[in-house]
Design a protein around this motif. Structure first.
Motif, PDB file in Angstrom:
ATOM      1  N   ASP A  41       0.845  -1.194   0.000  1.00 33.20           N
ATOM      2  CA  ASP A  41       0.000   0.000   0.000  1.00 33.20           C
ATOM      3  C   ASP A  41       0.880   1.244   0.000  1.00 33.20           C
ATOM      4  O   ASP A  41       1.669   1.458   0.916  1.00 33.20           O
ATOM      5  CB  ASP A  41      -0.900  -0.002   1.240  1.00 33.20           C
ATOM      6  CG  ASP A  41      -1.759   1.251   1.342  1.00 33.20           C
ATOM      7  OD1 ASP A  41      -1.975   1.916   0.308  1.00 33.20           O
ATOM      8  OD2 ASP A  41      -2.222   1.555   2.463  1.00 33.20           O
ATOM      9  N   ARG A  42       0.735   2.081  -1.038  1.00 29.12           N
ATOM     10  CA  ARG A  42       1.533   3.299  -1.159  1.00 29.12           C
ATOM     11  C   ARG A  42       0.771   4.561  -0.743  1.00 29.12           C
ATOM     12  O   ARG A  42       1.267   5.672  -0.903  1.00 29.12           O
ATOM     13  CB  ARG A  42       2.020   3.453  -2.609  1.00 29.12           C
ATOM     14  CG  ARG A  42       2.826   2.263  -3.132  1.00 29.12           C
ATOM     15  CD  ARG A  42       4.081   2.020  -2.308  1.00 29.12           C
ATOM     16  NE  ARG A  42       4.955   3.166  -2.346  1.00 29.12           N
ATOM     17  CZ  ARG A  42       5.961   3.319  -3.220  1.00 29.12           C
ATOM     18  NH1 ARG A  42       6.203   2.385  -4.114  1.00 29.12           N
ATOM     19  NH2 ARG A  42       6.732   4.399  -3.183  1.00 29.12           N
ATOM     20  N   ASP A  43      -0.432   4.372  -0.226  1.00 28.67           N
ATOM     21  CA  ASP A  43      -1.264   5.506   0.193  1.00 28.67           C
ATOM     22  C   ASP A  43      -1.104   5.709   1.698  1.00 28.67           C
ATOM     23  O   ASP A  43      -1.419   4.823   2.490  1.00 28.67           O
ATOM     24  CB  ASP A  43      -2.731   5.222  -0.151  1.00 28.67           C
ATOM     25  CG  ASP A  43      -3.628   6.435   0.020  1.00 28.67           C
ATOM     26  OD1 ASP A  43      -3.294   7.309   0.833  1.00 28.67           O
ATOM     27  OD2 ASP A  43      -4.669   6.500  -0.654  1.00 28.67           O
ATOM     28  N   ALA A  44      -0.628   6.885   2.085  1.00 33.03           N
ATOM     29  CA  ALA A  44      -0.389   7.167   3.499  1.00 33.03           C
ATOM     30  C   ALA A  44      -1.682   7.440   4.264  1.00 33.03           C
ATOM     31  O   ALA A  44      -1.682   7.437   5.501  1.00 33.03           O
ATOM     32  CB  ALA A  44       0.547   8.365   3.640  1.00 33.03           C
ATOM     33  N   GLU A  46      -6.079   6.719   4.782  1.00 32.35           N
ATOM     34  CA  GLU A  46      -6.858   5.524   5.068  1.00 32.35           C
ATOM     35  C   GLU A  46      -7.204   4.743   3.804  1.00 32.35           C
ATOM     36  O   GLU A  46      -7.757   3.651   3.880  1.00 32.35           O
ATOM     37  CB  GLU A  46      -8.143   5.908   5.805  1.00 32.35           C
ATOM     38  CG  GLU A  46      -7.891   6.464   7.205  1.00 32.35           C
ATOM     39  CD  GLU A  46      -9.178   6.785   7.932  1.00 32.35           C
ATOM     40  OE1 GLU A  46     -10.263   6.630   7.321  1.00 32.35           O
ATOM     41  OE2 GLU A  46      -9.107   7.181   9.099  1.00 32.35           O
ATOM     42  N   GLY A  47      -6.913   5.291   2.638  1.00 35.07           N
ATOM     43  CA  GLY A  47      -7.169   4.586   1.392  1.00 35.07           C
ATOM     44  C   GLY A  47      -6.064   3.594   1.091  1.00 35.07           C
ATOM     45  O   GLY A  47      -5.189   3.323   1.918  1.00 35.07           O
ATOM     46  N   ALA A  48      -6.091   3.038  -0.111  1.00 38.77           N
ATOM     47  CA  ALA A  48      -5.071   2.080  -0.536  1.00 38.77           C
ATOM     48  C   ALA A  48      -4.755   2.311  -2.006  1.00 38.77           C
ATOM     49  O   ALA A  48      -5.639   2.587  -2.813  1.00 38.77           O
ATOM     50  CB  ALA A  48      -5.553   0.650  -0.328  1.00 38.77           C
ATOM     51  N   ARG A  49      -3.473   2.193  -2.342  1.00 43.76           N
ATOM     52  CA  ARG A  49      -3.022   2.383  -3.727  1.00 43.76           C
ATOM     53  C   ARG A  49      -1.741   1.594  -3.910  1.00 43.76           C
ATOM     54  O   ARG A  49      -0.850   1.635  -3.058  1.00 43.76           O
ATOM     55  CB  ARG A  49      -2.768   3.869  -3.996  1.00 43.76           C
ATOM     56  CG  ARG A  49      -2.345   4.183  -5.424  1.00 43.76           C
ATOM     57  CD  ARG A  49      -2.136   5.685  -5.636  1.00 43.76           C
ATOM     58  NE  ARG A  49      -0.948   6.169  -4.940  1.00 43.76           N
ATOM     59  CZ  ARG A  49      -0.958   7.100  -3.986  1.00 43.76           C
ATOM     60  NH1 ARG A  49      -2.092   7.637  -3.594  1.00 43.76           N
ATOM     61  NH2 ARG A  49       0.164   7.490  -3.415  1.00 43.76           N
ATOM     62  N   ASP A  50      -1.642   0.848  -5.013  1.00 44.45           N
ATOM     63  CA  ASP A  50      -0.405   0.126  -5.261  1.00 44.45           C
ATOM     64  C   ASP A  50       0.602   1.037  -5.962  1.00 44.45           C
ATOM     65  O   ASP A  50       0.303   2.204  -6.241  1.00 44.45           O
ATOM     66  CB  ASP A  50      -0.671  -1.173  -6.054  1.00 44.45           C
ATOM     67  CG  ASP A  50      -1.295  -0.932  -7.422  1.00 44.45           C
ATOM     68  OD1 ASP A  50      -0.917   0.052  -8.090  1.00 44.45           O
ATOM     69  OD2 ASP A  50      -2.167  -1.734  -7.826  1.00 44.45           O
ATOM     70  N   PHE A  51       1.773   0.522  -6.279  1.00 42.27           N
ATOM     71  CA  PHE A  51       2.851   1.349  -6.825  1.00 42.27           C
ATOM     72  C   PHE A  51       2.503   1.948  -8.183  1.00 42.27           C
ATOM     73  O   PHE A  51       3.060   2.969  -8.587  1.00 42.27           O
ATOM     74  CB  PHE A  51       4.143   0.527  -6.950  1.00 42.27           C
ATOM     75  CG  PHE A  51       4.141  -0.446  -8.100  1.00 42.27           C
ATOM     76  CD1 PHE A  51       4.719  -0.113  -9.312  1.00 42.27           C
ATOM     77  CD2 PHE A  51       3.535  -1.684  -7.974  1.00 42.27           C
ATOM     78  CE1 PHE A  51       4.709  -1.004 -10.369  1.00 42.27           C
ATOM     79  CE2 PHE A  51       3.518  -2.576  -9.025  1.00 42.27           C
ATOM     80  CZ  PHE A  51       4.107  -2.239 -10.236  1.00 42.27           C
ATOM     81  N   ALA A  52       1.579   1.316  -8.900  1.00 38.53           N
ATOM     82  CA  ALA A  52       1.167   1.812 -10.210  1.00 38.53           C
ATOM     83  C   ALA A  52      -0.065   2.704 -10.119  1.00 38.53           C
ATOM     84  O   ALA A  52      -0.672   3.023 -11.136  1.00 38.53           O
ATOM     85  CB  ALA A  52       0.883   0.631 -11.137  1.00 38.53           C
ATOM     86  N   CYS A  53      -0.406   3.090  -8.882  1.00 44.33           N
ATOM     87  CA  CYS A  53      -1.608   3.885  -8.613  1.00 44.33           C
ATOM     88  C   CYS A  53      -2.875   3.110  -8.950  1.00 44.33           C
ATOM     89  O   CYS A  53      -3.917   3.698  -9.250  1.00 44.33           O
ATOM     90  CB  CYS A  53      -1.567   5.229  -9.325  1.00 44.33           C
ATOM     91  SG  CYS A  53      -0.260   6.300  -8.683  1.00 44.33           S
ATOM     92  N   GLY A  54      -2.801   1.790  -8.922  1.00 37.24           N
ATOM     93  CA  GLY A  54      -3.964   0.935  -9.063  1.00 37.24           C
ATOM     94  C   GLY A  54      -4.535   0.591  -7.703  1.00 37.24           C
ATOM     95  O   GLY A  54      -4.132   1.132  -6.670  1.00 37.24           O
ATOM     96  N   ARG A  55      -5.453  -0.387  -7.688  1.00 35.40           N
ATOM     97  CA  ARG A  55      -6.190  -0.707  -6.457  1.00 35.40           C
ATOM     98  C   ARG A  55      -5.872  -2.093  -5.907  1.00 35.40           C
ATOM     99  O   ARG A  55      -6.608  -2.596  -5.051  1.00 35.40           O
ATOM    100  CB  ARG A  55      -7.692  -0.595  -6.723  1.00 35.40           C
ATOM    101  CG  ARG A  55      -8.120   0.772  -7.241  1.00 35.40           C
ATOM    102  CD  ARG A  55      -9.607   0.775  -7.562  1.00 35.40           C
ATOM    103  NE  ARG A  55      -9.987   1.952  -8.330  1.00 35.40           N
ATOM    104  CZ  ARG A  55     -11.185   2.124  -8.870  1.00 35.40           C
ATOM    105  NH1 ARG A  55     -12.110   1.186  -8.744  1.00 35.40           N
ATOM    106  NH2 ARG A  55     -11.459   3.215  -9.560  1.00 35.40           N
ATOM    107  N   LEU A  56      -4.800  -2.717  -6.383  1.00 35.36           N
ATOM    108  CA  LEU A  56      -4.469  -4.053  -5.893  1.00 35.36           C
ATOM    109  C   LEU A  56      -3.657  -3.964  -4.608  1.00 35.36           C
ATOM    110  O   LEU A  56      -2.470  -4.310  -4.547  1.00 35.36           O
ATOM    111  CB  LEU A  56      -3.718  -4.847  -6.956  1.00 35.36           C
ATOM    112  CG  LEU A  56      -4.570  -5.627  -7.949  1.00 35.36           C
ATOM    113  CD1 LEU A  56      -3.700  -6.459  -8.865  1.00 35.36           C
ATOM    114  CD2 LEU A  56      -5.582  -6.515  -7.247  1.00 35.36           C
ATOM    115  N   SER A  57      -4.297  -3.462  -3.570  1.00 31.43           N
ATOM    116  CA  SER A  57      -3.705  -3.379  -2.243  1.00 31.43           C
ATOM    117  C   SER A  57      -4.835  -3.127  -1.258  1.00 31.43           C
ATOM    118  O   SER A  57      -6.006  -3.018  -1.653  1.00 31.43           O
ATOM    119  CB  SER A  57      -2.659  -2.257  -2.170  1.00 31.43           C
ATOM    120  OG  SER A  57      -1.939  -2.316  -0.945  1.00 31.43           O
TER     121      SER A  57
END
Length: 319
Positions: A41-44, A46-57
């Motif tokens: 998770d690359r989103d600091a 409460e959301g979630a974002r993978d390294f490609a700014c996708g949602r697989l996290s």
């Protein structure tokens, strides 16, 4: 079996000279016998974002999940292997393999990693391998291992809802995303990767598919033992099912069946919400006469914004 035929992009940037070169932590072929279910998770927030700014996290996820398709594949045995040379700093074994849920949350409190191994590398780097199969850990504290050495097998111990190995990479105790070590997500650009070989980013796909004579329970689909190779002509129904990952609201699952007499069934199913792992099924109930004998070919396509993301095919023979 293959997963996620369409990659958005591949990572090509090489690690710095002082960084470790990582191999896969699992003995499988990505896109065929295993797939990546979740990224760091690359989103600091409460959301979630993978390294490609996708949602697989998901919020707070600190590693990369390399998954096998079903519990049956796990039981057959898939090795967890060292991603880089190092020394075993810690191990745990003896945690039961079971799907995590409210009934066993208390039992795994403080042992969310389940059975696992921590390897210490040079320059403050370490890797951790979680959710391994009970009784499979084959290294001991202090052992020296090389890249590719077997540490144990993929399991579903600890806080795990599907069979996989969770790989965490850390430097001086801080989580590092092996796909992009930068402070900000790459979002479609080549990031600073730690992987020895290029790994394509796949934002979702199809895991498994099959036929049965009724709509199966999700637990049976996840187990991997529900698929029928043959059905009797007097079967109560012919049902096609699919197991998928990384589904997004608005995606379409297109399921078709072609039988001995031509097109047997066609249905589009639109997803109404994001789902990390999901299954769908469609079919027809028997009428007053038996099913025509012969081969029934099922095909499932995952579409995102009108673009084919993945496709899988399966067959059953009625006789």
């Amino acid at each position: 079996m293959r997963f996620g035929l369409t990659a958005l992009f591949s990572l090509a940037a090489l690690p710095a000279a002082s960084d470790p070169l990582l191999g896969l932590p699992i003995d499988c072929t990505l896109g065929e016998t295993c797939y990546i279910q979740q990224y760091v998770d690359r989103d600091a927030s409460e959301g979630a974002r993978d390294f490609a700014c996708g949602r697989l996290s998901y919020d707070g996820h600190k590693g990369t999940d390399f998954a096998v398709p079903t519990l049956e594949a796990m039981r057959a045995g898939v090795n967890v292997i060292a991603s880089a040379p190092g020394v075993v700093r810690g191990i745990r074994d003896g945690v039961e393999d079971r799907v995590y849920g409210p009934d066993n949350a208390e039992a795994v409190a403080g042992r969310e990693c389940g059975n696992g191994v921590v390897l210490e590398h040079e320059d403050g780097w370490e890797t951790q391998y979680c959710h391994m199969k009970q009784g499979s850990v084959r290294v001991r504290r202090g052992d020296r291992v090389e890249r590719g050495d077997v540490l144990g097998q993929v399991g579903i111990s600890g806080k795990a809802q599907f069979p996989h190995v969770h790989l965490s990479v850390r430097r001086d105790g801080a989580v590092v995303d092996p796909f992009d070590t930068g402070a900000l997500a790459a979002c479609g650009q080549d990031g600073h990767s730690l992987w020895q070989d290029t790994i394509a980013y796949v934002p979702g796909g199809l895991i498994d598919a099959g036929f049965t004579d009724n709509v199966p329970e999700y637990e049976a689909v996840q187990d991997g033992t529900v698929t029928a190779e043959h059905l009797p002509a007097d079967a109560p129904a012919i049902v096609l099912f699919v197991l998928a990952y990384g589904g997004r609201a608005g995606d379409t699952l297109r399921l078709t069946i072609d039988g001995p007499g031509g097109r047997f069934l066609a249905q589009d199913m639109k997803l109404d919400r994001d789902q990390a792992r999901l299954f769908r099924a469609t079919g027809r109930r028997a009428g007053s006469s038996n099913w025509p004998v012969g081969a029934y070919n099922g095909e499932i396509t995952l579409l995102r914004e009108g673009r084919e993301l993945d496709r899988i095919a399966t067959q059953v023979v009625v006789k």
